[in-house]
Design a protein around this motif. Structure first.
Motif, PDB file in Angstrom:
ATOM      1  N   ALA A 173      11.635 114.791  20.855  1.00 24.79           N
ATOM      2  CA  ALA A 173      12.641 115.044  21.740  1.00 24.79           C
ATOM      3  C   ALA A 173      12.382 115.359  23.084  1.00 24.79           C
ATOM      4  O   ALA A 173      13.009 115.197  24.026  1.00 24.79           O
ATOM      5  CB  ALA A 173      13.688 116.078  20.963  1.00 24.79           C
ATOM      6  N   ARG A 174      11.258 116.493  23.226  1.00 20.18           N
ATOM      7  CA  ARG A 174      10.853 116.866  24.453  1.00 20.18           C
ATOM      8  C   ARG A 174      10.462 115.771  25.391  1.00 20.18           C
ATOM      9  O   ARG A 174      10.580 115.610  26.790  1.00 20.18           O
ATOM     10  CB  ARG A 174       9.880 118.020  24.402  1.00 20.18           C
ATOM     11  CG  ARG A 174       9.552 118.674  25.717  1.00 20.18           C
ATOM     12  CD  ARG A 174       8.026 119.537  25.516  1.00 20.18           C
ATOM     13  NE  ARG A 174       8.234 120.391  24.561  1.00 20.18           N
ATOM     14  CZ  ARG A 174       8.401 121.535  24.970  1.00 20.18           C
ATOM     15  NH1 ARG A 174       8.714 121.998  25.944  1.00 20.18           N
ATOM     16  NH2 ARG A 174       8.329 122.601  24.043  1.00 20.18           N
ATOM     17  N   SER A 175       9.531 114.858  24.816  1.00 19.60           N
ATOM     18  CA  SER A 175       8.821 113.855  25.337  1.00 19.60           C
ATOM     19  C   SER A 175       9.767 113.035  26.025  1.00 19.60           C
ATOM     20  O   SER A 175       9.617 112.285  27.092  1.00 19.60           O
ATOM     21  CB  SER A 175       7.602 113.073  24.628  1.00 19.60           C
ATOM     22  OG  SER A 175       8.469 112.569  23.426  1.00 19.60           O
ATOM     23  N   GLY A 210      10.491 126.219  28.380  1.00 24.30           N
ATOM     24  CA  GLY A 210      11.256 127.169  27.660  1.00 24.30           C
ATOM     25  C   GLY A 210      11.930 126.588  26.418  1.00 24.30           C
ATOM     26  O   GLY A 210      12.113 125.553  26.092  1.00 24.30           O
ATOM     27  N   TYR A 211      12.738 127.613  25.635  1.00 29.16           N
ATOM     28  CA  TYR A 211      13.593 127.232  24.433  1.00 29.16           C
ATOM     29  C   TYR A 211      14.903 128.050  24.546  1.00 29.16           C
ATOM     30  O   TYR A 211      14.877 129.146  25.134  1.00 29.16           O
ATOM     31  CB  TYR A 211      12.749 127.703  23.226  1.00 29.16           C
ATOM     32  CG  TYR A 211      11.632 126.766  23.009  1.00 29.16           C
ATOM     33  CD1 TYR A 211      11.776 125.686  21.912  1.00 29.16           C
ATOM     34  CD2 TYR A 211      10.316 127.279  23.428  1.00 29.16           C
ATOM     35  CE1 TYR A 211      10.616 125.057  21.592  1.00 29.16           C
ATOM     36  CE2 TYR A 211       9.265 126.338  23.232  1.00 29.16           C
ATOM     37  CZ  TYR A 211       9.270 125.360  22.135  1.00 29.16           C
ATOM     38  OH  TYR A 211       8.260 124.551  22.234  1.00 29.16           O
ATOM     39  N   ILE A 212      15.935 127.326  24.065  1.00 27.45           N
ATOM     40  CA  ILE A 212      17.209 127.907  23.975  1.00 27.45           C
ATOM     41  C   ILE A 212      17.614 127.713  22.414  1.00 27.45           C
ATOM     42  O   ILE A 212      17.760 126.580  21.892  1.00 27.45           O
ATOM     43  CB  ILE A 212      18.421 127.253  24.780  1.00 27.45           C
ATOM     44  CG1 ILE A 212      17.978 127.368  26.210  1.00 27.45           C
ATOM     45  CG2 ILE A 212      19.640 127.715  24.410  1.00 27.45           C
ATOM     46  CD1 ILE A 212      18.713 126.497  27.350  1.00 27.45           C
ATOM     47  N   THR A 263      14.250 123.494  26.258  1.00 29.61           N
ATOM     48  CA  THR A 263      15.225 123.357  27.229  1.00 29.61           C
ATOM     49  C   THR A 263      15.296 122.048  27.885  1.00 29.61           C
ATOM     50  O   THR A 263      16.437 121.798  27.846  1.00 29.61           O
ATOM     51  CB  THR A 263      14.775 124.424  28.334  1.00 29.61           C
ATOM     52  OG1 THR A 263      14.543 125.871  27.867  1.00 29.61           O
ATOM     53  CG2 THR A 263      15.571 124.501  29.538  1.00 29.61           C
ATOM     54  N   PRO A 264      14.351 121.353  28.083  1.00 29.09           N
ATOM     55  CA  PRO A 264      14.469 119.783  28.400  1.00 29.09           C
ATOM     56  C   PRO A 264      15.608 119.109  27.516  1.00 29.09           C
ATOM     57  O   PRO A 264      16.208 118.342  28.050  1.00 29.09           O
ATOM     58  CB  PRO A 264      13.038 119.278  28.282  1.00 29.09           C
ATOM     59  CG  PRO A 264      12.135 120.418  28.621  1.00 29.09           C
ATOM     60  CD  PRO A 264      12.978 121.367  27.852  1.00 29.09           C
ATOM     61  N   ALA A 317      14.837 114.952  36.598  1.00 23.60           N
ATOM     62  CA  ALA A 317      13.609 114.765  35.768  1.00 23.60           C
ATOM     63  C   ALA A 317      12.487 115.149  36.503  1.00 23.60           C
ATOM     64  O   ALA A 317      11.260 115.715  35.733  1.00 23.60           O
ATOM     65  CB  ALA A 317      13.509 113.302  35.409  1.00 23.60           C
ATOM     66  N   GLY A 318      12.472 115.032  37.703  1.00 20.52           N
ATOM     67  CA  GLY A 318      10.986 115.722  38.429  1.00 20.52           C
ATOM     68  C   GLY A 318      11.091 117.105  38.430  1.00 20.52           C
ATOM     69  O   GLY A 318      10.003 117.594  38.463  1.00 20.52           O
TER      70      GLY A 318
END
Length: 339
Positions: free
Chosen positions: A54-56, A167-169, A174-175, A234-235
């Motif tokens: 999911a992050r990638s 980070g994490y939420i 986070t991404p 995204a950058g």
């Protein structure tokens, strides 16, 4: 004496490939691919790996969301990968200058939006081909990124907005949260607003849209601004992940974004497509890439497979367009025996 008209047997409609693919085709591909990778790729189905997937995919999915707006108008934007690099550099330089994290993030997104505005203005108001304009901008922005950094990465281990990428939420990266917010907003804009209807109208038939009172040039410019701004976002995520400004960031991202959009059912000919399909297309590419890595497939073989996927995506779009045209021709033809 009364005569009864012969009862005409119902005509069986031919298989509608375009409608089938848009409704269940892409989802079926995703289900089969996930099942295959879960069986053959070691540790694929673990929670940590799924979060990593999911992050990638978050960056490509965000870029693909902006690309969807452009392709819906029958355009293309080859400069989004270079926009990722320039925006990341701007964000890091602004942060190094002492600006708060929100200002650095907004500056990076603004840089992307400005690049998109240049693309959109040249396409809409000078009637230049989107492919050529964005190809030139791709090279220009890449050169700008190298110029701003002196050709070397700028590392900042205390980067103020690093949590945007790392980070994490509530236990979710986070991404991924940012990606989901982007898609909710994009879905609302395209499906529930007048602007969204204008985007589809311009992509379907720009002349008819103009006659209907739609400012075609403004709509065309705006979709490139949206694509540029999302590439800028995204950058920011990329720079935050690697806590540095990388002038070579985003190389090849434009191809992945286009592949995700077309895989998701959006037509390269404009006017047809759904943003949710783009998200599914991004997930497919992410699952494919991660699964191949877990299966220890060599990198050059991964490139071959990804290239095949992109070609198949374009081929499917062409088949859909042919099927739609054939159906329209059959419906437009006069009934046999009609006066």
């Amino acid at each position: 004496m009364t005569t009864t008209a012969p009862v005409q047997a119902p005509v069986k409609e031919p298989f509608d490939f375009a409608r089938w693919w848009d409704r269940v085709g892409i989802l079926a591909v995703l289900v089969v691919l996930v099942a295959f990778m879960a069986f053959f790729a070691p540790n694929f189905a673990t929670v940590d790996n799924l979060l990593n997937i999911a992050r990638s995919i978050s960056m490509n999915a965000i870029i693909a969301a902006g690309m969807t707006f452009v392709i819906l108008t029958a355009g293309i934007d080859l400069s989004v990968g270079s926009t990722v690099a320039v925006s990341g550099v701007v964000g890091v330089l602004v942060a190094l200058g002492g600006a708060p994290a929100p200002i650095a993030v907004l500056a990076a997104i603004l840089a992307g939006a400005i690049a998109g505005a240049v693309n959109g203005t040249l396409v809409a108001y000078l009637s230049l081909a989107p492919f050529i304009v964005t190809l030139g901008m791709m090279t220009l922005l890449r050169g700008l990124a190298y110029t701003m950094t002196g050709g070397l990465p700028i590392v900042d281990n205390t980067l103020s907005f690093r949590d945007v990428g790392n980070g994490y939420i509530a236990g979710v990266p986070t991404p991924v949260i940012v990606m989901l917010v982007v898609y909710v907003l994009a879905w609302f804009v395209l499906e529930r607003t007048r602007y969204g209807r204008h985007v589809y109208a311009v992509g379907g038939n720009p002349e008819a849209a103009r006659l209907a009172g739609i400012n075609v040039k403004r709509v065309l410019t705006s979709v490139y601004v949206i694509a540029g701004a999302l590439a800028g976002l995204a950058g920011v995520i990329f720079a935050a992940m690697v806590v540095s400004a990388q002038p070579n960031a985003g190389q090849g991202y434009e191809l992945d974004a286009i592949a995700a959009v077309v895989l998701g059912g959006t037509s390269l000919f404009g006017g047809k497509g759904r943003i949710i399909g783009t998200l599914l297309g991004s997930v497919i590419l992410g699952v494919l890439t991660t699964g191949l890595i877990l299966m220890n497939v060599p990198f050059f073989t991964q490139l071959l497979i990804k290239g095949i996927v992109i070609i198949l995506a374009v081929a499917i779009d062409s088949l859909k367009n042919r099927a739609t045209k054939a159906k329209a021709a059959v419906q437009a033809a006069p009934a046999e025996g009609a006066p």
